[in-house]
Scaffold this motif. Structure first.
Motif, PDB file in Angstrom:
ATOM      1  N   GLY A 126      -7.059 -20.102  10.329  1.00 25.57           N
ATOM      2  CA  GLY A 126      -6.535 -19.906  11.680  1.00 25.57           C
ATOM      3  C   GLY A 126      -7.575 -19.831  12.770  1.00 25.57           C
ATOM      4  O   GLY A 126      -7.510 -20.562  13.770  1.00 25.57           O
ATOM      5  N   VAL A 127      -8.562 -18.972  12.611  1.00 25.76           N
ATOM      6  CA  VAL A 127      -9.581 -18.790  13.647  1.00 25.76           C
ATOM      7  C   VAL A 127     -10.423 -20.055  13.788  1.00 25.76           C
ATOM      8  O   VAL A 127     -10.672 -20.527  14.907  1.00 25.76           O
ATOM      9  CB  VAL A 127     -10.463 -17.557  13.342  1.00 25.76           C
ATOM     10  CG1 VAL A 127     -11.641 -17.478  14.305  1.00 25.76           C
ATOM     11  CG2 VAL A 127      -9.631 -16.288  13.387  1.00 25.76           C
ATOM     12  N   PHE A 158      -9.594 -23.125  12.939  1.00 31.70           N
ATOM     13  CA  PHE A 158      -8.751 -24.201  13.455  1.00 31.70           C
ATOM     14  C   PHE A 158      -8.607 -24.078  14.967  1.00 31.70           C
ATOM     15  O   PHE A 158      -8.796 -25.051  15.709  1.00 31.70           O
ATOM     16  CB  PHE A 158      -7.369 -24.169  12.785  1.00 31.70           C
ATOM     17  CG  PHE A 158      -6.481 -25.315  13.180  1.00 31.70           C
ATOM     18  CD1 PHE A 158      -6.489 -26.492  12.454  1.00 31.70           C
ATOM     19  CD2 PHE A 158      -5.643 -25.215  14.281  1.00 31.70           C
ATOM     20  CE1 PHE A 158      -5.681 -27.555  12.823  1.00 31.70           C
ATOM     21  CE2 PHE A 158      -4.835 -26.276  14.666  1.00 31.70           C
ATOM     22  CZ  PHE A 158      -4.854 -27.448  13.927  1.00 31.70           C
ATOM     23  N   THR A 159      -8.289 -22.885  15.433  1.00 31.01           N
ATOM     24  CA  THR A 159      -8.119 -22.662  16.865  1.00 31.01           C
ATOM     25  C   THR A 159      -9.416 -22.941  17.614  1.00 31.01           C
ATOM     26  O   THR A 159      -9.412 -23.572  18.675  1.00 31.01           O
ATOM     27  CB  THR A 159      -7.625 -21.226  17.131  1.00 31.01           C
ATOM     28  OG1 THR A 159      -6.400 -21.030  16.418  1.00 31.01           O
ATOM     29  CG2 THR A 159      -7.400 -20.981  18.605  1.00 31.01           C
ATOM     30  N   VAL A 214      -8.862 -25.893  20.048  1.00 28.34           N
ATOM     31  CA  VAL A 214      -8.510 -25.423  21.385  1.00 28.34           C
ATOM     32  C   VAL A 214      -9.711 -25.064  22.250  1.00 28.34           C
ATOM     33  O   VAL A 214      -9.720 -25.342  23.449  1.00 28.34           O
ATOM     34  CB  VAL A 214      -7.540 -24.215  21.297  1.00 28.34           C
ATOM     35  CG1 VAL A 214      -7.179 -23.707  22.670  1.00 28.34           C
ATOM     36  CG2 VAL A 214      -6.292 -24.584  20.505  1.00 28.34           C
ATOM     37  N   LEU A 250       0.855 -21.968  13.617  1.00 29.63           N
ATOM     38  CA  LEU A 250      -0.529 -22.280  13.971  1.00 29.63           C
ATOM     39  C   LEU A 250      -0.608 -23.607  14.725  1.00 29.63           C
ATOM     40  O   LEU A 250      -1.281 -23.710  15.759  1.00 29.63           O
ATOM     41  CB  LEU A 250      -1.397 -22.332  12.715  1.00 29.63           C
ATOM     42  CG  LEU A 250      -2.852 -22.786  12.887  1.00 29.63           C
ATOM     43  CD1 LEU A 250      -3.621 -21.808  13.766  1.00 29.63           C
ATOM     44  CD2 LEU A 250      -3.526 -22.934  11.523  1.00 29.63           C
ATOM     45  N   SER A 304       1.192 -23.203  18.282  1.00 25.52           N
ATOM     46  CA  SER A 304       0.424 -22.381  19.228  1.00 25.52           C
ATOM     47  C   SER A 304      -0.829 -23.126  19.696  1.00 25.52           C
ATOM     48  O   SER A 304      -1.200 -23.049  20.869  1.00 25.52           O
ATOM     49  CB  SER A 304       0.069 -21.021  18.623  1.00 25.52           C
ATOM     50  OG  SER A 304      -0.796 -21.160  17.525  1.00 25.52           O
ATOM     51  N   SER A 305      -1.455 -23.882  18.804  1.00 25.14           N
ATOM     52  CA  SER A 305      -2.622 -24.678  19.194  1.00 25.14           C
ATOM     53  C   SER A 305      -2.236 -25.792  20.147  1.00 25.14           C
ATOM     54  O   SER A 305      -2.938 -26.051  21.132  1.00 25.14           O
ATOM     55  CB  SER A 305      -3.300 -25.256  17.954  1.00 25.14           C
ATOM     56  OG  SER A 305      -3.800 -24.224  17.136  1.00 25.14           O
ATOM     57  N   ALA A 325      -1.612 -24.270  23.556  1.00 27.17           N
ATOM     58  CA  ALA A 325      -2.874 -23.873  24.191  1.00 27.17           C
ATOM     59  C   ALA A 325      -3.617 -25.101  24.709  1.00 27.17           C
ATOM     60  O   ALA A 325      -4.190 -25.067  25.806  1.00 27.17           O
ATOM     61  CB  ALA A 325      -3.736 -23.090  23.208  1.00 27.17           C
TER      62      ALA A 325
END
Length: 113
Positions: A30-31, A33-34, A38, A61, A64-65, A68
Motif C-alpha cells: 500500500g505505502v 504503491f501510493t 501518486v 487501494l 483511492s490512488s 488522488a
C-alpha cells in the motif's frame, strides 16, 4: 504481493503487480504503491497480469490512488487482468472510476500518448 515500478519516461510510470491483491497483499504494498503512483503526480499504468486474486482492499487501494491522481490532474489506467480478476473488476464496476483495458499499448493510448 510483489510490486515492480518502471519509469517509462519523465511523465509516466508503470507498476507491475504479482500475487494476491487481497487485504494482506494491499497492506504489504500500500505505502509503496501510493508513493510510486501518486506522490509524483504522473500518469500511471498498472499491469495486473500477475495478479491472481483481487479483493475489496485491493480495489480500495486502486480507487483511492486513482482519485488522488485525478486530483493532481493525472490518470491511472489498469491493464492485463486475468479472467478472474477482470470479472471482479466488472462486477464491482471499477471501470466506472478507472479505465480498464486489455494491453499495455491500450493503457498508454488511454493516457493520450
Amino acid at each position: 504481493m510483489d510490486m515492480q515500478v518502471i519509469k517509462l519516461d519523465e511523465n509516466r510510470t508503470c507498476i507491475r503487480l504479482d500475487g494476491r491483491l487481497d487485504a494482506p497483499g494491499a497492506d504489504q504494498i500500500g505505502v509503496r504503491f501510493t508513493a510510486a503512483a501518486v506522490a509524483g503526480g504522473h500518469d500511471t499504468i498498472v499491469d495486473l497480469a500477475g495478479v491472481n486474486f483481487l479483493g475489496s482492499m485491493g480495489i480500495r487501494l486502486l480507487i483511492s490512488s486513482a482519485r488522488a491522481l485525478n486530483a493532481k490532474h493525472a490518470k491511472l489506467v489498469l491493464f492485463g487482468a486475468q479472467e478472474l480478476v477482470q470479472n471482479v473488476l466488472d462486477q464491482s464496476a471499477v471501470d466506472q472510476i478507472i479505465p480498464v483495458v486489455a494491453t499495455e499499448q491500450d493503457a498508454l493510448a488511454r493516457l493520450g500518448t
